[in-house]
Design a protein around this motif. Structure first.
Motif, PDB file in Angstrom:
ATOM      1  N   GLN A 461      41.018 -15.046 -13.565  1.00  0.00           N
ATOM      2  CA  GLN A 461      41.014 -15.462 -12.174  1.00  0.00           C
ATOM      3  C   GLN A 461      39.770 -14.975 -11.434  1.00  0.00           C
ATOM      4  O   GLN A 461      39.195 -15.705 -10.625  1.00  0.00           O
ATOM      5  CB  GLN A 461      42.280 -14.961 -11.463  1.00  0.00           C
ATOM      6  CG  GLN A 461      43.556 -15.623 -11.916  1.00  0.00           C
ATOM      7  CD  GLN A 461      44.017 -15.129 -13.274  1.00  0.00           C
ATOM      8  OE1 GLN A 461      43.914 -13.943 -13.584  1.00  0.00           O
ATOM      9  NE2 GLN A 461      44.522 -16.033 -14.092  1.00  0.00           N
ATOM     10  N   ILE A 462      39.338 -13.757 -11.717  1.00  0.00           N
ATOM     11  CA  ILE A 462      38.209 -13.202 -10.981  1.00  0.00           C
ATOM     12  C   ILE A 462      36.932 -13.990 -11.241  1.00  0.00           C
ATOM     13  O   ILE A 462      36.024 -14.010 -10.408  1.00  0.00           O
ATOM     14  CB  ILE A 462      38.011 -11.705 -11.343  1.00  0.00           C
ATOM     15  CG1 ILE A 462      36.957 -11.066 -10.444  1.00  0.00           C
ATOM     16  CG2 ILE A 462      37.659 -11.541 -12.806  1.00  0.00           C
ATOM     17  CD1 ILE A 462      37.271 -11.124  -8.968  1.00  0.00           C
ATOM     18  N   TYR A 463      36.841 -14.670 -12.379  1.00  0.00           N
ATOM     19  CA  TYR A 463      35.615 -15.410 -12.685  1.00  0.00           C
ATOM     20  C   TYR A 463      35.426 -16.600 -11.752  1.00  0.00           C
ATOM     21  O   TYR A 463      34.298 -17.061 -11.557  1.00  0.00           O
ATOM     22  CB  TYR A 463      35.619 -15.858 -14.156  1.00  0.00           C
ATOM     23  CG  TYR A 463      35.091 -14.777 -15.071  1.00  0.00           C
ATOM     24  CD1 TYR A 463      33.850 -14.884 -15.677  1.00  0.00           C
ATOM     25  CD2 TYR A 463      35.823 -13.622 -15.310  1.00  0.00           C
ATOM     26  CE1 TYR A 463      33.352 -13.889 -16.502  1.00  0.00           C
ATOM     27  CE2 TYR A 463      35.350 -12.617 -16.129  1.00  0.00           C
ATOM     28  CZ  TYR A 463      34.109 -12.751 -16.725  1.00  0.00           C
ATOM     29  OH  TYR A 463      33.617 -11.749 -17.517  1.00  0.00           O
ATOM     30  N   PHE A 464      36.505 -17.110 -11.183  1.00  0.00           N
ATOM     31  CA  PHE A 464      36.348 -18.138 -10.155  1.00  0.00           C
ATOM     32  C   PHE A 464      35.685 -17.548  -8.917  1.00  0.00           C
ATOM     33  O   PHE A 464      34.892 -18.215  -8.248  1.00  0.00           O
ATOM     34  CB  PHE A 464      37.692 -18.745  -9.787  1.00  0.00           C
ATOM     35  CG  PHE A 464      37.613 -19.711  -8.632  1.00  0.00           C
ATOM     36  CD1 PHE A 464      37.093 -20.982  -8.799  1.00  0.00           C
ATOM     37  CD2 PHE A 464      38.027 -19.327  -7.356  1.00  0.00           C
ATOM     38  CE1 PHE A 464      36.995 -21.868  -7.729  1.00  0.00           C
ATOM     39  CE2 PHE A 464      37.940 -20.199  -6.281  1.00  0.00           C
ATOM     40  CZ  PHE A 464      37.425 -21.475  -6.464  1.00  0.00           C
ATOM     41  N   CYS A 465      35.996 -16.302  -8.613  1.00  0.00           N
ATOM     42  CA  CYS A 465      35.399 -15.661  -7.430  1.00  0.00           C
ATOM     43  C   CYS A 465      33.893 -15.498  -7.577  1.00  0.00           C
ATOM     44  O   CYS A 465      33.182 -15.433  -6.570  1.00  0.00           O
ATOM     45  CB  CYS A 465      36.057 -14.310  -7.178  1.00  0.00           C
ATOM     46  SG  CYS A 465      37.815 -14.421  -6.763  1.00  0.00           S
ATOM     47  N   TYR A 466      33.391 -15.428  -8.810  1.00  0.00           N
ATOM     48  CA  TYR A 466      31.948 -15.306  -9.017  1.00  0.00           C
ATOM     49  C   TYR A 466      31.194 -16.563  -8.588  1.00  0.00           C
ATOM     50  O   TYR A 466      29.976 -16.500  -8.376  1.00  0.00           O
ATOM     51  CB  TYR A 466      31.636 -15.024 -10.494  1.00  0.00           C
ATOM     52  CG  TYR A 466      32.175 -13.713 -11.014  1.00  0.00           C
ATOM     53  CD1 TYR A 466      32.246 -12.586 -10.207  1.00  0.00           C
ATOM     54  CD2 TYR A 466      32.633 -13.598 -12.325  1.00  0.00           C
ATOM     55  CE1 TYR A 466      32.755 -11.392 -10.693  1.00  0.00           C
ATOM     56  CE2 TYR A 466      33.134 -12.405 -12.815  1.00  0.00           C
ATOM     57  CZ  TYR A 466      33.193 -11.302 -11.994  1.00  0.00           C
ATOM     58  OH  TYR A 466      33.688 -10.116 -12.475  1.00  0.00           O
ATOM     59  N   ILE A 467      31.891 -17.686  -8.490  1.00  0.00           N
ATOM     60  CA  ILE A 467      31.226 -18.929  -8.070  1.00  0.00           C
ATOM     61  C   ILE A 467      31.879 -19.553  -6.841  1.00  0.00           C
ATOM     62  O   ILE A 467      31.434 -20.604  -6.370  1.00  0.00           O
ATOM     63  CB  ILE A 467      31.167 -19.961  -9.229  1.00  0.00           C
ATOM     64  CG1 ILE A 467      32.562 -20.222  -9.812  1.00  0.00           C
ATOM     65  CG2 ILE A 467      30.230 -19.488 -10.321  1.00  0.00           C
ATOM     66  CD1 ILE A 467      33.212 -21.478  -9.366  1.00  0.00           C
ATOM     67  N   ALA A 468      32.928 -18.910  -6.310  1.00  0.00           N
ATOM     68  CA  ALA A 468      33.650 -19.472  -5.162  1.00  0.00           C
ATOM     69  C   ALA A 468      32.743 -19.761  -3.964  1.00  0.00           C
ATOM     70  O   ALA A 468      32.883 -20.811  -3.324  1.00  0.00           O
ATOM     71  CB  ALA A 468      34.794 -18.542  -4.755  1.00  0.00           C
ATOM     72  N   PRO A 469      31.781 -18.876  -3.596  1.00  0.00           N
ATOM     73  CA  PRO A 469      30.907 -19.204  -2.464  1.00  0.00           C
ATOM     74  C   PRO A 469      30.098 -20.482  -2.671  1.00  0.00           C
ATOM     75  O   PRO A 469      29.874 -21.238  -1.715  1.00  0.00           O
ATOM     76  CB  PRO A 469      29.992 -17.977  -2.358  1.00  0.00           C
ATOM     77  CG  PRO A 469      30.824 -16.853  -2.885  1.00  0.00           C
ATOM     78  CD  PRO A 469      31.585 -17.474  -4.025  1.00  0.00           C
ATOM     79  N   LEU A 470      29.665 -20.744  -3.900  1.00  0.00           N
ATOM     80  CA  LEU A 470      28.937 -21.981  -4.176  1.00  0.00           C
ATOM     81  C   LEU A 470      29.858 -23.189  -4.064  1.00  0.00           C
ATOM     82  O   LEU A 470      29.447 -24.251  -3.580  1.00  0.00           O
ATOM     83  CB  LEU A 470      28.301 -21.920  -5.565  1.00  0.00           C
ATOM     84  CG  LEU A 470      27.266 -20.816  -5.789  1.00  0.00           C
ATOM     85  CD1 LEU A 470      26.795 -20.807  -7.236  1.00  0.00           C
ATOM     86  CD2 LEU A 470      26.078 -20.993  -4.844  1.00  0.00           C
ATOM     87  N   VAL A 471      31.102 -23.039  -4.500  1.00  0.00           N
ATOM     88  CA  VAL A 471      32.085 -24.113  -4.354  1.00  0.00           C
ATOM     89  C   VAL A 471      32.337 -24.394  -2.877  1.00  0.00           C
ATOM     90  O   VAL A 471      32.463 -25.555  -2.455  1.00  0.00           O
ATOM     91  CB  VAL A 471      33.396 -23.741  -5.080  1.00  0.00           C
ATOM     92  CG1 VAL A 471      34.460 -24.809  -4.842  1.00  0.00           C
ATOM     93  CG2 VAL A 471      33.148 -23.565  -6.572  1.00  0.00           C
ATOM     94  N   ILE A 472      32.403 -23.339  -2.074  1.00  0.00           N
ATOM     95  CA  ILE A 472      32.600 -23.500  -0.632  1.00  0.00           C
ATOM     96  C   ILE A 472      31.439 -24.276  -0.013  1.00  0.00           C
ATOM     97  O   ILE A 472      31.642 -25.189   0.806  1.00  0.00           O
ATOM     98  CB  ILE A 472      32.765 -22.123   0.039  1.00  0.00           C
ATOM     99  CG1 ILE A 472      34.106 -21.501  -0.373  1.00  0.00           C
ATOM    100  CG2 ILE A 472      32.673 -22.233   1.557  1.00  0.00           C
ATOM    101  CD1 ILE A 472      34.262 -20.053   0.025  1.00  0.00           C
ATOM    102  N   LEU A 473      30.210 -23.948  -0.404  1.00  0.00           N
ATOM    103  CA  LEU A 473      29.051 -24.692   0.109  1.00  0.00           C
ATOM    104  C   LEU A 473      29.128 -26.162  -0.286  1.00  0.00           C
ATOM    105  O   LEU A 473      28.820 -27.053   0.524  1.00  0.00           O
ATOM    106  CB  LEU A 473      27.758 -24.076  -0.420  1.00  0.00           C
ATOM    107  CG  LEU A 473      27.265 -22.800   0.239  1.00  0.00           C
ATOM    108  CD1 LEU A 473      25.991 -22.319  -0.447  1.00  0.00           C
ATOM    109  CD2 LEU A 473      27.013 -23.018   1.728  1.00  0.00           C
ATOM    110  N   ALA A 474      29.529 -26.430  -1.529  1.00  0.00           N
ATOM    111  CA  ALA A 474      29.647 -27.821  -1.977  1.00  0.00           C
ATOM    112  C   ALA A 474      30.705 -28.560  -1.165  1.00  0.00           C
ATOM    113  O   ALA A 474      30.514 -29.725  -0.779  1.00  0.00           O
ATOM    114  CB  ALA A 474      29.985 -27.859  -3.466  1.00  0.00           C
ATOM    115  N   ALA A 475      31.828 -27.895  -0.895  1.00  0.00           N
ATOM    116  CA  ALA A 475      32.887 -28.525  -0.101  1.00  0.00           C
ATOM    117  C   ALA A 475      32.399 -28.836   1.307  1.00  0.00           C
ATOM    118  O   ALA A 475      32.655 -29.926   1.843  1.00  0.00           O
ATOM    119  CB  ALA A 475      34.109 -27.612  -0.051  1.00  0.00           C
ATOM    120  N   VAL A 476      31.673 -27.901   1.914  1.00  0.00           N
ATOM    121  CA  VAL A 476      31.160 -28.122   3.268  1.00  0.00           C
ATOM    122  C   VAL A 476      30.142 -29.258   3.271  1.00  0.00           C
ATOM    123  O   VAL A 476      30.143 -30.116   4.166  1.00  0.00           O
ATOM    124  CB  VAL A 476      30.539 -26.827   3.818  1.00  0.00           C
ATOM    125  CG1 VAL A 476      29.840 -27.080   5.149  1.00  0.00           C
ATOM    126  CG2 VAL A 476      31.607 -25.754   3.989  1.00  0.00           C
TER     127      VAL A 476
END
Length: 647
Positions: A461-476
C-alpha cells in the motif's frame, strides 16, 4: 465538456477561479497584489504541510529498512565503496548523502529522516508552483496539502522512492518552465533531476522514459503546426516513431510478463500504452515535414536532457573507475536487483477492487450532465456517502478498503480519460488543440504513468503513496478541463480524500498495518543511542531495549554475526557487519554450513544473533543452527531473536 484554453496555455478554469492575468505568449504577468497573495498562500501551505509532516517524522519504522539505509551510510562513512565492498541494494548515491549527514549530524536513524525532511520542504513549494499553473493559488494550496497527506506522513523512513518522487517533481517543474522560457537550460535541469534521482534508485529510469515519451509528443505538436500540406509525406521519422512506440510497449509488457496478470497489466502497462498509442495515431498529422528537421527537433530536446542526466551519473561513475570497480557497479545496479525483485514481491489488489474508482468517475460524469436541483441532490448524496465511509471505515474493513481502492485505481482511469481528451484535440473536435495546455497534460500523464511502475513488483500500500502526488496532479490537470462538473461536487470529493488520508490512512502506520484502520500503534520512543528517538510499537521497544544491551554486554570489543536480514542489529549495537550483504539472500552461498562456520571461526565473533522471522531470506538451516549453538552454548531468546554467546 469544455476544452477552452487561454492563449498563454493555462486552462481557462484556472484563470476563472483565481486572479485575472494578462498573458503575452506563454508568460503570465501578475499585479503586485496577485503576486503577494500567491506567496502568502505558499507560506501558509508550506507551514501547514511542514508542521503536519514534521509531526510524523520520527513515527514508525520497518527495522530492516532503517537498518539497511543506516548501515549502508555507515559503511561508506568508514571508506567502503558500494557494490564493490558490500552489496548495496540501490544505486549507492543516497548512501553518500546519508554518510555526509552522519559525519556532521551524528550516526543515528533520526539523521536520515532529517535529510529526507529537508528535501520534502524543498519539494513542497515546487509542487505548489506546478499546481498553481493548473488552478488558482488557493486551490493550489489545498491540492498541495492533499498531496502532503497522501505522501511522507504515511511512512517517514528515508527510502529512495521518496527521493524519486521529489526529483520527478523537480524535473516536471523544469519542463513546465521550458514551455515558458524555451531555453535548453531547463531541459538540462530536468535531466539533472533524473540523474540525481537515478543515484538514489534506478527506478528513476521510469521518469526518464516518461520525459522521452513526452519529447516525441511535443515534436509532433511542433511539426503539425509547421507542416506544409503541399509537401509529400515523409516516412523515415514516422517509421522511427512507430518502431519506438511498439518497442516501448513491448519492453513494459516484458517487464511485467514474469508475473503476468490482468491487474499488473492494467496498472503498469495499460496507462503508458494508452499514451504510446496516442503518439502512434497522431503521427499522420506530422508527416509532411522533412525528416531531417524532425530528427533535429527531437535531438534539440534529447541532447540537453541527456547531458543533464549524465553529469551526476558520470561523476558517480568516476568513483568506480578510480577504484577499478566499474563491473561491480554495473552488476550491482542492473543485475543484483533481480534478486531483490524475487525476494520482495506483492500482488496488486484484485481487479474487482476497481469498482470504487469507476463509481467515483461515474459520479463526476453524472454531475457534469445533471442540471439545476438534481446537481445539488447529487452533491448532497455524495457528501453523505463520503461521511458514511469516513465514519464506518474506522471499524469496517470492507469500507476502509473501498475508500482506499478508489484512490489506488486512478492511474489507469486518468490515462484513459486523458488519452481520450488529447485524441479529441488531435482530431480537431475541441479548441484544446495543440496549446501548451495539451502539452502540459500529456507531460503530467506521462510522468505519473511511468513513475507508477515503482509499485512493481512490490505493490504494498505504501508504494502508492510514493506516486500519489503525481496522480493528484494528473487528476487536477484533467478535471480543470471539465468545467461542467459542479465545483461543490469537486470540493466534496477533495474533502473526502483529504480527510480519509488524515484520519484513516496515516494514523495506523499503513506500511505495517495494511488495509484496515486502528489507533496509532507507534507510541513509544526507542531511546537507544543510535535509534534517533524513533517512536515505534511498545513491543518492539521492549525487544530492542533488551536485545541491544545484551549483545553489547557479551560481545565486548569483539564482533557479532546476526542473520538472516538483521541490518538494524548491527547498526543499533554499533558493530560492523562481517559479511558483504545487508540482506543475506544476496550471498550466493547463503545458508552454507561451511561458509557460516568458517566465518565465525576465522573472526573474533563473540555473539551470534539468529532471526526467527526474517523479512526476505530463509531461516538458517537446522544443521547450521546446531553447529552455532555448539560453538556458542549460552543463549537467551528475546522476541523473534535468539542470542548465542560463550564465556
Amino acid at each position: 465538456m469544455s476544452f477552452t484554453a487561454e492563449k498563454g496555455g493555462l486552462p481557462q478554469q484556472a484563470a476563472d477561479s483565481g486572479p485575472s492575468t494578462r498573458t503575452e505568449g506563454a508568460v503570465a504577468y501578475w499585479s503586485s497584489h496577485q503576486r503577494l497573495r500567491w506567496w502568502i498562500v505558499l507560506l501558509i501551505t508550506w507551514l501547514i504541510g511542514g508542521i503536519y509532516a514534521g509531526s510524523y517524522l520520527r513515527r514508525g519504522w520497518v527495522p530492516h529498512d532503517e537498518g539497511a539505509f543506516a548501515q549502508s551510510a555507515d559503511r561508506v562513512l568508514h571508506g567502503e565503496l558500494p557494490h564493490r565492498d558490500y552489496t548495496e541494494i540501490y544505486t549507492g548515491g543516497l548512501a553518500y548523502l546519508n554518510a555526509f549527514a552522519f559525519r556532521y549530524f551524528g550516526e543515528n536513524f533520526g539523521t536520515l529522516r532529517i535529510v529526507l525532511f529537508v528535501f520534502f520542504l524543498l519539494w513542497l513549494p515546487v509542487f505548489y508552483w506546478i499546481a498553481s499553473r493548473l488552478v488558482s493559488d488557493w486551490h493550489a494550496g489545498g491540492i498541495t496539502l492533499l498531496a502532503v497527506a497522501w505522501s511522507l506522513p504515511n511512512y517517514s523512513a528515508a527510502v529512495p522512492s521518496w527521493y524519486n518522487l521529489f526529483f520527478a517533481t523537480f524535473g516536471l517543474a523544469a519542463l513546465l518552465t521550458y514551455f515558458d522560457k524555451r531555453s535548453s537550460r531547463w531541459l538540462f535541469v530536468a535531466g539533472l533531476c533524473g540523474g540525481l534521482s537515478f543515484l538514489a534508485k534506478s527506478t528513476a529510469l521510469y521518469y526518464v522514459a516518461g520525459v522521452l515519451l513526452f519529447f516525441l509528443f511535443y515534436e509532433q505538436n511542433l511539426s503539425s503546426s509547421r507542416a506544409n500540406p503541399e509537401r509529400p509525406r515523409r516516412f523515415l521519422y514516422s517509421s522511427f516513431v512507430a518502431f519506438s512506440m511498439v518497442l516501448f510497449v513491448a519492453v513494459l509488457a516484458a517487464l511485467v510478463w514474469p508475473q503476468a496478470s490482468v491487474e499488473r497489466f492494467l496498472n503498469f502497462v495499460f496507462p503508458s500504452a494508452i499514451l504510446a498509442t496516442l503518439v502512434f495515431v497522431r503521427e499522420g498529422r506530422s508527416m509532411r515535414r522533412p525528416n531531417r528537421e524532425r530528427f533535429l527537433e527531437l535531438l534539440r530536446m534529447c541532447i540537453p536532457f541527456g547531458l543533464g542526466f549524465l553529469v551526476p551519473v558520470f561523476a558517480f561513475l568516476l568513483l568506480y573507475i578510480r577504484g577499478n570497480a566499474f563491473h561491480a557497479l554495473v552488476s550491482g545496479v542492473f543485475v543484483v536487483p533481480s534478486k531483490r525483485v524475487w525476494g520482495a514481491f506483492m500482488d496488486p489488489p484484485d481487479i474487482a477492487t476497481i469498482a470504487p474508482s469507476l463509481c467515483l468517475a461515474g459520479v463526476l460524469a453524472l454531475g457534469a450532465w445533471l442540471r439545476s436541483i438534481a446537481r445539488w441532490i447529487l452533491v448532497f448524496a455524495s457528501g453523505v456517502a463520503i461521511v458514511y465511509y469516513l465514519i464506518s471505515s474506522a471499524h469496517d474493513t470492507a469500507n476502509y478498503r473501498a475508500a482506499w481502492h478508489a484512490a489506488y485505481w486512478l492511474t489507469p482511469l486518468l490515462s484513459l480519460v486523458g488519452g481520450f481528451i488529447l485524441w479529441r484535440g488531435t482530431r480537431g473536435v475541441a479548441s484544446f488543440g495543440d496549446s501548451i495546455g495539451q502539452q502540459q497534460l500529456f507531460l503530467i500523464l506521462a510522468v505519473s504513468s511511468l513513475c507508477s511502475l515503482v509499485q512493481y513488483p512490490f505493490s504494498a500500500q505504501i508504494y502508492f503513496c510514493y506516486i500519489a502526488p503525481l496522480v493528484i496532479l494528473a487528476a487536477v490537470a484533467i478535471l480543470v478541463l471539465f468545467r461542467s462538473i459542479p465545483r461543490p461536487l469537486l470540493a466534496v470529493v477533495f474533502a473526502g480524500f483529504l480527510l480519509f488520508a488524515v484520519l484513516r490512512v496515516t494514523p495506523p502506520f499503513i506500511y505495517v498495518m495494511g488495509l484496515y484502520d486502528q489507533p496509532d500503534p507507534e507510541t513509544q520512543v526507542l531511546d537507544l543511542p543510535r535509534a534517533g528517538s524513533l517512536r515505534i510499537e511498545a513491543r518492539s521497544v521492549e525487544i530492542y531495549k533488551r536485545l541491544i544491551p545484551l549483545i553489547q554486554q557479551h560481545a565486548g570489543a569483539g564482533e557479532i554475526y546476526a542473520a538472516p536480514d538483521c541490518p538494524e542489529i548491527y547498526f543499533l549495537s554499533g558493530y560492523r557487519n562481517p559479511t558483504s550483504a545487508l540482506f543475506d539472500f544476496f550471498e550466493d552461498d547463503y545458508g552454507s554450513s561451511e561458509r557460516v562456520l568458517r566465518l565465525v571461526d576465522s573472526r573474533p565473533i563473540r555473539v551470534v544473533v539468529l532471526n526467527g522471522d526474517p523479512s526476505f531470506s530463509e531461516i538458517l538451516p537446522t544443521d547450521v543452527r546446531k553447529a552455532l549453538m555448539n560453538r556458542f552454548p549460552k543463549s537467551e531468546r528475546i522476541g523473534d531473536f535468539e542470542v548465542l554467546w560463550r564465556d
